[in-house]
Design a protein around this motif. Structure first.
Motif, PDB file in Angstrom:
ATOM      1  N   MET A  37      -2.661  78.745  52.453  1.00 32.26           N
ATOM      2  CA  MET A  37      -1.286  79.198  52.260  1.00 32.26           C
ATOM      3  C   MET A  37      -0.420  78.222  51.486  1.00 32.26           C
ATOM      4  N   LEU A  38      -0.936  77.030  51.184  1.00 35.24           N
ATOM      5  CA  LEU A  38      -0.129  76.055  50.453  1.00 35.24           C
ATOM      6  C   LEU A  38      -1.011  74.997  49.822  1.00 35.24           C
ATOM      7  N   ALA A  39      -0.772  74.742  48.555  1.00 34.69           N
ATOM      8  CA  ALA A  39      -1.423  73.645  47.843  1.00 34.69           C
ATOM      9  C   ALA A  39      -0.338  72.914  47.072  1.00 34.69           C
ATOM     10  N   VAL A  40      -0.425  71.601  47.022  1.00 32.60           N
ATOM     11  CA  VAL A  40       0.675  70.813  46.475  1.00 32.60           C
ATOM     12  C   VAL A  40       0.157  69.801  45.469  1.00 32.60           C
ATOM     13  N   TRP A  73       9.607  82.641  61.755  1.00 30.20           N
ATOM     14  CA  TRP A  73       8.540  82.679  60.763  1.00 30.20           C
ATOM     15  C   TRP A  73       7.178  82.636  61.423  1.00 30.20           C
ATOM     16  N   ASP A  74       6.168  83.181  60.733  1.00 28.68           N
ATOM     17  CA  ASP A  74       4.788  83.133  61.222  1.00 28.68           C
ATOM     18  C   ASP A  74       4.155  81.774  60.977  1.00 28.68           C
ATOM     19  N   GLN A  75       4.437  81.208  59.808  1.00 27.75           N
ATOM     20  CA  GLN A  75       3.863  79.918  59.441  1.00 27.75           C
ATOM     21  C   GLN A  75       4.924  79.109  58.702  1.00 27.75           C
ATOM     22  N   VAL A  76       4.922  77.799  58.934  1.00 23.19           N
ATOM     23  CA  VAL A  76       5.868  76.889  58.278  1.00 23.19           C
ATOM     24  C   VAL A  76       5.117  75.610  57.922  1.00 23.19           C
ATOM     25  N   ARG A  77       5.299  75.149  56.692  1.00 29.14           N
ATOM     26  CA  ARG A  77       4.686  73.907  56.244  1.00 29.14           C
ATOM     27  C   ARG A  77       5.732  73.075  55.509  1.00 29.14           C
ATOM     28  N   ASP A  78       5.685  71.765  55.692  1.00 29.23           N
ATOM     29  CA  ASP A  78       6.550  70.842  54.969  1.00 29.23           C
ATOM     30  C   ASP A  78       5.724  70.125  53.912  1.00 29.23           C
ATOM     31  N   CYS A  79       6.377  69.816  52.814  1.00 28.80           N
ATOM     32  CA  CYS A  79       5.736  69.073  51.728  1.00 28.80           C
ATOM     33  C   CYS A  79       6.855  68.539  50.842  1.00 28.80           C
ATOM     34  N   GLY A  80       6.581  68.319  49.590  1.00 32.03           N
ATOM     35  CA  GLY A  80       7.600  67.847  48.663  1.00 32.03           C
ATOM     36  C   GLY A  80       7.086  67.872  47.242  1.00 32.03           C
ATOM     37  N   HIS A 116       6.425  81.363  55.763  1.00 33.42           N
ATOM     38  CA  HIS A 116       5.779  82.653  55.535  1.00 33.42           C
ATOM     39  C   HIS A 116       6.116  83.565  56.711  1.00 33.42           C
ATOM     40  N   GLY A 117       6.591  84.769  56.438  1.00 35.69           N
ATOM     41  CA  GLY A 117       6.913  85.708  57.504  1.00 35.69           C
ATOM     42  C   GLY A 117       6.320  87.075  57.256  1.00 35.69           C
ATOM     43  N   GLY A 118       6.209  87.865  58.299  1.00 34.35           N
ATOM     44  CA  GLY A 118       5.702  89.230  58.179  1.00 34.35           C
ATOM     45  C   GLY A 118       4.240  89.313  57.796  1.00 34.35           C
ATOM     46  N   LEU A 119       3.471  88.297  58.089  1.00 37.01           N
ATOM     47  CA  LEU A 119       2.065  88.281  57.667  1.00 37.01           C
ATOM     48  C   LEU A 119       1.225  89.333  58.383  1.00 37.01           C
ATOM     49  N   ASP A 120       1.699  89.829  59.511  1.00 32.03           N
ATOM     50  CA  ASP A 120       0.949  90.837  60.266  1.00 32.03           C
ATOM     51  C   ASP A 120       1.429  92.260  59.970  1.00 32.03           C
ATOM     52  N   LYS A 149       4.122  74.991  61.774  1.00 32.45           N
ATOM     53  CA  LYS A 149       3.780  76.141  62.626  1.00 32.45           C
ATOM     54  C   LYS A 149       2.722  76.966  61.911  1.00 32.45           C
ATOM     55  N   GLY A 150       1.727  77.399  62.655  1.00 37.56           N
ATOM     56  CA  GLY A 150       0.691  78.269  62.078  1.00 37.56           C
ATOM     57  C   GLY A 150      -0.652  77.582  62.074  1.00 37.56           C
TER      58      GLY A 150
END
Length: 152
Positions: A37-40, A73-80, A116-120, A149-150
């Protein structure tokens, strides 16, 4: 605070938020061990999506770190990422970045929260759904990607 809303064609289940002069090789970001779900990269965030259709994206540019709201939210990720040019773009991976809307921001490092929300909510064929994506950026040190989260 600035809020922008987009409908992005998430071809190959992804879209990008990046500096307009990004040099990150997007083909090298995703691999068997990467988070789906995330690549940085240093100057680009690749957001994975649940569908490879038009998806709603909300971009918030904030003066400081926002209050976390993981329950929404369904999933949450931190980055920069680094926005060295002072111009931010958001576009689908098969879109022409030269045609992306330009958003002026102070040049420098930004912390980011990707939600990310509403994934289901996807239909059986995966073409329809109420999935949604939010990217929040604020001035701050670039941090490694962490799952808030997730699934990890």
């Amino acid at each position: 605070m600035s809020v922008r809303r987009f409908e992005i064609f998430a071809d190959y289940f992804q879209f990008y938020v990046c500096d307009e002069t990004y040099v990150t090789d997007t083909a090298a970001l995703w691999g068997p061990a990467s988070d789906p779900m995330l690549a940085v990269g240093p100057d680009l965030i690749a957001v994975g999506t649940a569908r490879n259709m038009l998806v709603p994206v909300e971009l918030e540019i904030l003066p400081a770190e926002p209050t976390p709201d993981p329950d929404a939210w369904d999933q949450v990720r931190d980055c920069g990422l680094n926005l060295s040019s002072g111009t931010l773009i958001v576009f689908g991976c098969t879109d022409d970045p030269a045609e992306a809307e330009r958003i002026a921001v102070p040049a420098g490092d930004y912390a980011a929260r990707v939600s990310h929300g509403g994934l289901d909510t996807l239909s059986e064929d995966g073409l329809d759904g109420d999935d949604r994506y939010r990217i929040q950026l604020w001035p701050g040190a670039v941090r490694p990607m962490t799952v808030v989260k997730g699934p990890a």
